[in-house]
Design a protein around this motif. Structure first.
Motif, PDB file in Angstrom:
ATOM      1  N   PHE A   1      42.268  25.361  45.368  1.00 17.94           N
ATOM      2  CA  PHE A   1      41.925  26.660  44.264  1.00 17.94           C
ATOM      3  C   PHE A   1      42.750  26.845  43.198  1.00 17.94           C
ATOM      4  O   PHE A   1      42.016  27.106  42.110  1.00 17.94           O
ATOM      5  N   LYS A   2      43.991  26.854  43.298  1.00 17.58           N
ATOM      6  CA  LYS A   2      45.214  27.070  42.133  1.00 17.58           C
ATOM      7  C   LYS A   2      44.644  25.935  40.939  1.00 17.58           C
ATOM      8  O   LYS A   2      44.720  26.172  39.815  1.00 17.58           O
ATOM      9  N   LYS A   3      44.520  24.822  41.561  1.00 22.43           N
ATOM     10  CA  LYS A   3      44.394  23.546  40.491  1.00 22.43           C
ATOM     11  C   LYS A   3      43.106  23.963  39.927  1.00 22.43           C
ATOM     12  O   LYS A   3      43.125  23.646  38.392  1.00 22.43           O
ATOM     13  N   LEU A   4      42.276  24.513  40.277  1.00 23.81           N
ATOM     14  CA  LEU A   4      40.950  24.705  39.469  1.00 23.81           C
ATOM     15  C   LEU A   4      40.555  25.677  38.759  1.00 23.81           C
ATOM     16  O   LEU A   4      40.289  25.875  38.059  1.00 23.81           O
ATOM     17  N   THR A   5      41.422  26.811  39.177  1.00 22.58           N
ATOM     18  CA  THR A   5      41.037  28.155  38.689  1.00 22.58           C
ATOM     19  C   THR A   5      42.495  28.680  38.212  1.00 22.58           C
ATOM     20  O   THR A   5      42.379  29.599  37.398  1.00 22.58           O
ATOM     21  N   GLY A   6      43.448  28.146  38.363  1.00 21.50           N
ATOM     22  CA  GLY A   6      44.898  28.679  37.856  1.00 21.50           C
ATOM     23  C   GLY A   6      45.290  29.852  38.616  1.00 21.50           C
ATOM     24  O   GLY A   6      46.277  30.628  38.277  1.00 21.50           O
ATOM     25  N   SER A   7      44.644  30.198  39.862  1.00 23.10           N
ATOM     26  CA  SER A   7      45.223  31.482  40.489  1.00 23.10           C
ATOM     27  C   SER A   7      44.929  30.954  41.883  1.00 23.10           C
ATOM     28  O   SER A   7      44.013  30.315  42.321  1.00 23.10           O
ATOM     29  N   ASN A   8      45.797  31.483  42.813  1.00 27.96           N
ATOM     30  CA  ASN A   8      45.553  31.296  44.311  1.00 27.96           C
ATOM     31  C   ASN A   8      44.678  32.246  44.894  1.00 27.96           C
ATOM     32  O   ASN A   8      44.296  33.168  44.327  1.00 27.96           O
ATOM     33  N   PRO A   9      44.020  31.949  46.067  1.00 29.17           N
ATOM     34  CA  PRO A   9      42.900  32.803  46.567  1.00 29.17           C
ATOM     35  C   PRO A   9      42.961  34.110  46.803  1.00 29.17           C
ATOM     36  O   PRO A   9      42.334  35.002  46.299  1.00 29.17           O
ATOM     37  N   SER A  10      44.208  34.493  47.367  1.00 26.04           N
ATOM     38  CA  SER A  10      44.465  35.918  47.408  1.00 26.04           C
ATOM     39  C   SER A  10      44.700  36.639  46.257  1.00 26.04           C
ATOM     40  O   SER A  10      43.884  37.861  46.158  1.00 26.04           O
TER      41      SER A  10
END
Length: 292
Positions: A276-285
């Motif tokens: 998720f972080k690789k794709l969005t730049g943010s972690n899920p939480s």
């Protein structure tokens, strides 16, 4: 819906799930027999009437009697045009037919595999013969015969073998470009995996190899078709669709991050966090907090 209708729906679904098989006559059918998970069952229909059948990216307008073979991995829909429409429908799970020694080769036949011939025009004599087989399945379904499942499997195999001997219908509308057709079916199958509605039924197809196997084609052929048609790789399409679903689950459910990870096919929450972080730049939480 009446109380009796409710019971019939429940009875049908319970029996179908328990036995992995059900057969019925269409003209005596009710809405109850249409409520089932299409993703779990192969389907054979013998019908007489006027309709349009959409199978993957192809459409077939039929008048008269046809034999249809539905693969749970390939999207299809049915438009009934005539007021009189009769015939039979048989549903069976892969597990039910899988107990037969010959089932594997038959399920890879042109009748069920992607790009095959799922719809066959049949003559009146063929219709009458097949009617008899469906009627025997319906009768056998009601008995307490110890080996009735074996007998019903034999009837299904008999229908499949009779169909393999028929000439394929020439009335299918096909894409001129075979790669475009494969890519279109992949995109439809990908979208059919969503939305994820419960943690207990996680995403099953997560890799290009999974989709190639479901569509009974080589993964290299699938990758070539998708890349040349869409400009993106198969893996990119899958990854982007999983990411969109992850965002929706984070925003619209109260599932914790671990539950979301498992529902999307990740073995460990850390894998999902990195994805998720690789794709969005943010972690899920952090993403969830930003959209609440």
């Amino acid at each position: 819906m009446s109380a009796n209708s409710g019971r019939s729906v429940s009875y049908f679904n319970n029996q179908l799930k328990l036995n992995g098989f059900n057969v019925w006559e269409i003209e005596s059918d009710s809405n109850a027999t249409r409520i089932y998970s299409r993703k779990d069952f192969y389907k054979i229909c013998l019908t007489t009437g006027s309709s349009i059948i959409h199978y993957a990216d192809r459409s077939f307008e039929q008048e008269g009697s046809v034999l249809f073979f539905g693969n749970p991995h390939v999207p299809y829909s049915w438009e009934t045009l005539s007021t009189t429409y009769v015939g039979y429908t048989c549903l069976f799970s892969e597990g039910f037919l899988g107990q037969s020694e010959r089932s594997e080769s038959l399920q890879q036949s042109p009748l069920f595999k992607i790009g095959g011939t799922p719809i066959l025009k049949i003559s009146e004599a063929q219709r009458l013969f097949l009617n008899g087989i469906f009627q025997k399945m319906i009768e056998e379904q009601q008995t307490d015969y110890q080996y009735k499942d074996d007998l019903i499997r034999n009837y299904i195999n008999l229908i499949i073998h009779e169909a393999l001997k028929l000439q394929p219908s020439e009335q299918m509308d096909r894409h001129n470009n075979a790669l475009s057709r494969i890519a279109a079916v992949f995109m439809e199958l990908l979208e059919r995996q969503f939305p994820i509605e419960t943690v207990e039924r996680p995403l099953k197809l997560t890799r290009a190899q999974d989709y190639a196997k479901a569509l009974s084609i080589h993964v290299n052929y699938l990758n070539k078709a998708v890349k040349e048609t869409t400009g993106k790789s198969t893996t990119t399409h899958i990854t982007e669709r999983i990411a969109r679903e992850a965002k929706a689950l984070l925003q619209h459910t109260n599932w914790n991050v671990a539950e979301i990870a498992y529902s999307l096919g990740f073995d460990y929450p850390t894998y999902f966090n990195n994805f998720f972080k690789k794709l969005t730049g943010s972690n899920p939480s952090a993403f969830r907090e930003s959209v609440v």
